[in-house]
Design a protein around this motif. Structure first.
Motif, PDB file in Angstrom:
ATOM      1  N   THR A 191      -2.829  -9.211   4.105  1.00 31.27           N
ATOM      2  CA  THR A 191      -2.705  -7.924   3.423  1.00 31.27           C
ATOM      3  C   THR A 191      -3.267  -7.946   2.015  1.00 31.27           C
ATOM      4  OG1 THR A 191      -0.495  -8.472   2.594  1.00 31.27           O
ATOM      5  CG2 THR A 191      -0.633  -7.413   4.753  1.00 31.27           C
ATOM      6  N   HIS A 298       4.367   3.218   7.050  1.00 34.71           N
ATOM      7  CA  HIS A 298       3.716   2.127   7.779  1.00 34.71           C
ATOM      8  C   HIS A 298       3.895   2.305   9.279  1.00 34.71           C
ATOM      9  CE1 HIS A 298       3.249  -2.029   9.354  1.00 34.71           C
ATOM     10  NE2 HIS A 298       2.305  -2.096   8.441  1.00 34.71           N
ATOM     11  N   ARG A 301       1.534   4.845  10.577  1.00 36.97           N
ATOM     12  CA  ARG A 301       0.123   4.527  10.286  1.00 36.97           C
ATOM     13  C   ARG A 301      -0.512   5.576   9.367  1.00 36.97           C
ATOM     14  NH1 ARG A 301       0.738   3.432  15.792  1.00 36.97           N
ATOM     15  NH2 ARG A 301       0.520   1.235  16.341  1.00 36.97           N
ATOM     16  N   ARG A 371       3.710  -4.502   3.144  1.00 38.62           N
ATOM     17  CA  ARG A 371       3.177  -3.291   3.772  1.00 38.62           C
ATOM     18  C   ARG A 371       2.404  -2.440   2.772  1.00 38.62           C
ATOM     19  NH1 ARG A 371       8.808  -3.494   5.872  1.00 38.62           N
ATOM     20  NH2 ARG A 371       8.575  -4.886   7.674  1.00 38.62           N
ATOM     21  N   GLU A 374      -0.953  -3.933   2.475  1.00 43.99           N
ATOM     22  CA  GLU A 374      -1.767  -3.610   3.648  1.00 43.99           C
ATOM     23  C   GLU A 374      -2.244  -2.157   3.608  1.00 43.99           C
ATOM     24  OE1 GLU A 374      -1.153  -2.925   8.439  1.00 43.99           O
ATOM     25  OE2 GLU A 374       0.309  -4.105   7.317  1.00 43.99           O
ATOM     26  N   MET A 375      -1.317  -1.218   3.329  1.00 39.77           N
ATOM     27  CA  MET A 375      -1.678   0.205   3.416  1.00 39.77           C
ATOM     28  C   MET A 375      -2.585   0.664   2.292  1.00 39.77           C
ATOM     29  SD  MET A 375       1.709   2.207   4.784  1.00 39.77           S
ATOM     30  CE  MET A 375       2.729   1.733   3.399  1.00 39.77           C
ATOM     31  N   THR A 380      -7.836  -0.410   5.516  1.00 40.75           N
ATOM     32  CA  THR A 380      -6.748   0.257   6.233  1.00 40.75           C
ATOM     33  C   THR A 380      -6.831   1.762   6.061  1.00 40.75           C
ATOM     34  OG1 THR A 380      -5.330  -1.668   5.895  1.00 40.75           O
ATOM     35  CG2 THR A 380      -4.241   0.397   6.479  1.00 40.75           C
TER      36      THR A 380
END
Length: 393
Positions: A191, A298, A301, A371, A374-375, A380
């Motif tokens: 991430t 998350h 998505r 998270r 990652e996001m 992403t």
């Protein structure tokens, strides 16, 4: 079944989603833990409301069980276990009303015999007990459960309140869901790769260019209905594809995980402004609401764009230490040297901040931090596909 465990950011959810997508059957279901628990509570209410309406008209004799049927379901020869449950549930009736967890499990098994639960975390005793009873019936009916978590089964529920009542879930999960630990001491956190959509104030021009592109020229306000309540959404794009909140509008209000899931399943893109460091433990309520929001986004998505006055590494910080008088000067100097020594050892900042959290909060922080990393990567953001919408209205 299976339970994937390991540190944050090593790909548990990614691997589970790949496996889930490859299953050649329509009878499968993927749920975030919070979403699954809310579905169970919704089911409890629906079954209870139906029974309250029906019980006035006719008894449940057509849906009842005999003691022999119960003994067969429990697979016990001597009948002692069946007698105990029978006496508890039917003090004055010759037939037993079907338990609500059994009804929920039967609904679940008819729609999907494979259940993927992401980010399993037994945070409170009521949700843990309800999920325990439903899953035990689900397993007896032939269901298969695959889960992801940062913890092994023994540590899923860390509270002491009625812990003994969850013994059946722990025993069953060890048999039904063998633990597979991913990664190791040298595991890479994927991430942390790539550019970010987490903008700092000095990058606000780039942020507002992207926000204007997503929201349009004249965003309007609206509201969502969540369990009969109105949830205000202050800024929404014309086509309804994006919405915008300030940090205070999300984290200083009395919002729960169902509100966050409603936002996440309604709008594919969420813009959050005016984010600043959350001081702990004084700002623990804000921290918990923000973590609930991150988990909901998350799970759905969603794409997320943030404008903050701090880096992600400094999102959670300890409260300012209280003033120390001259009599504590020696202690203060010793404490300062200790922290300097820790910094010199190149310990990651997020590891140092874990001392601010206690028990289960440490896992919640690490999961939310991973998270967010990652996001907020551009990769992403470009590839995000929103999960099927199921607003909690």
């Amino acid at each position: 079944g299976l339970l994937l465990t390991g540190s944050t950011g090593i790909g548990k959810t990614f691997l589970a989603d790949m496996w889930f997508a490859s299953l050649p059957t329509p009878y499968k279901m993927r749920k975030d833990y919070n979403q699954f628990v809310l579905d169970l509570y919704r089911g409890v209410w629906e079954v209870t409301a139906t029974r309250m309406r029906t019980e006035i008209v006719a008894p449940y004799s057509s849906q009842g069980w005999t003691k022999e049927q119960l003994r067969h379901m429990l697979k016990t020869a001597d009948g002692n276990g069946a007698d105990t449950i029978w006496d508890r549930l039917t003090p004055s009736s010759s037939l037993m009303i079907v338990p609500v967890p059994y009804v929920l499990a039967s609904r679940l098994i008819r729609s999907s015999y494979v259940l993927l639960l992401d980010k399993v975390q037994l945070q409170d005793v009521s949700s843990a007990l309800l999920m325990s009873e439903v899953l035990i019936w689900y397993w007896r009916m032939g269901g298969v459960v695959v889960g992801t978590s940062n913890r092994v089964p023994e540590d899923l529920y860390v509270n002491e309140v009625q812990r003994e009542r969850l013994g059946a879930l722990g025993s069953a999960s060890r048999v039904r869901c063998p633990v597979v630990e991913l990664g190791g001491a040298d595991a890479k956190d994927y991430t942390k790769l790539g550019r970010r959509t987490w903008f700092l104030h000095e990058e606000r021009n780039h942020f507002w260019d992207l926000a204007h592109k997503l929201l349009g020229d004249s965003p309007s306000s609206t509201y969502l209905v969540v369990f009969g309540r109105k949830l205000d959404v202050p800024r929404v794009s014309f086509d309804g594809s994006a919405c915008s909140f300030t940090f205070d509008e999300l984290c200083d209000m009395s919002l729960g995980s169902w509100d966050c899931l409603s936002i996440a399943t309604t709008y594919p893109t969420i813009i959050i402004t005016d984010i600043s460091s959350i001081r702990l433990p004084s700002g623990k309520n804000q921290a918990r609401r923000f973590i609930n929001l991150v988990n909901g986004l998350h799970a759905a998505r969603c794409r997320i764009v943030c404008l903050a006055s701090c880096t992600l590494e400094n999102l959670f910080v300890p409260d300012q230490p209280r003033a120390v008088d001259e009599t504590d000067a020696l202690f203060q100097e010793s404490d300062t040297r200790k922290h300097q020594t820790q910094r010199q050892r190149d310990v990651p900042l997020e590891t140092l901040l874990l001392s601010v959290f206690s028990g289960k909060d440490q896992f919640l922080f690490k999961g939310a931090y991973s998270r967010l990393l990652e996001m907020t990567t551009v990769l992403t953001f470009d590839a995000a596909e929103q999960a099927p919408r199921q607003p909690y209205n």
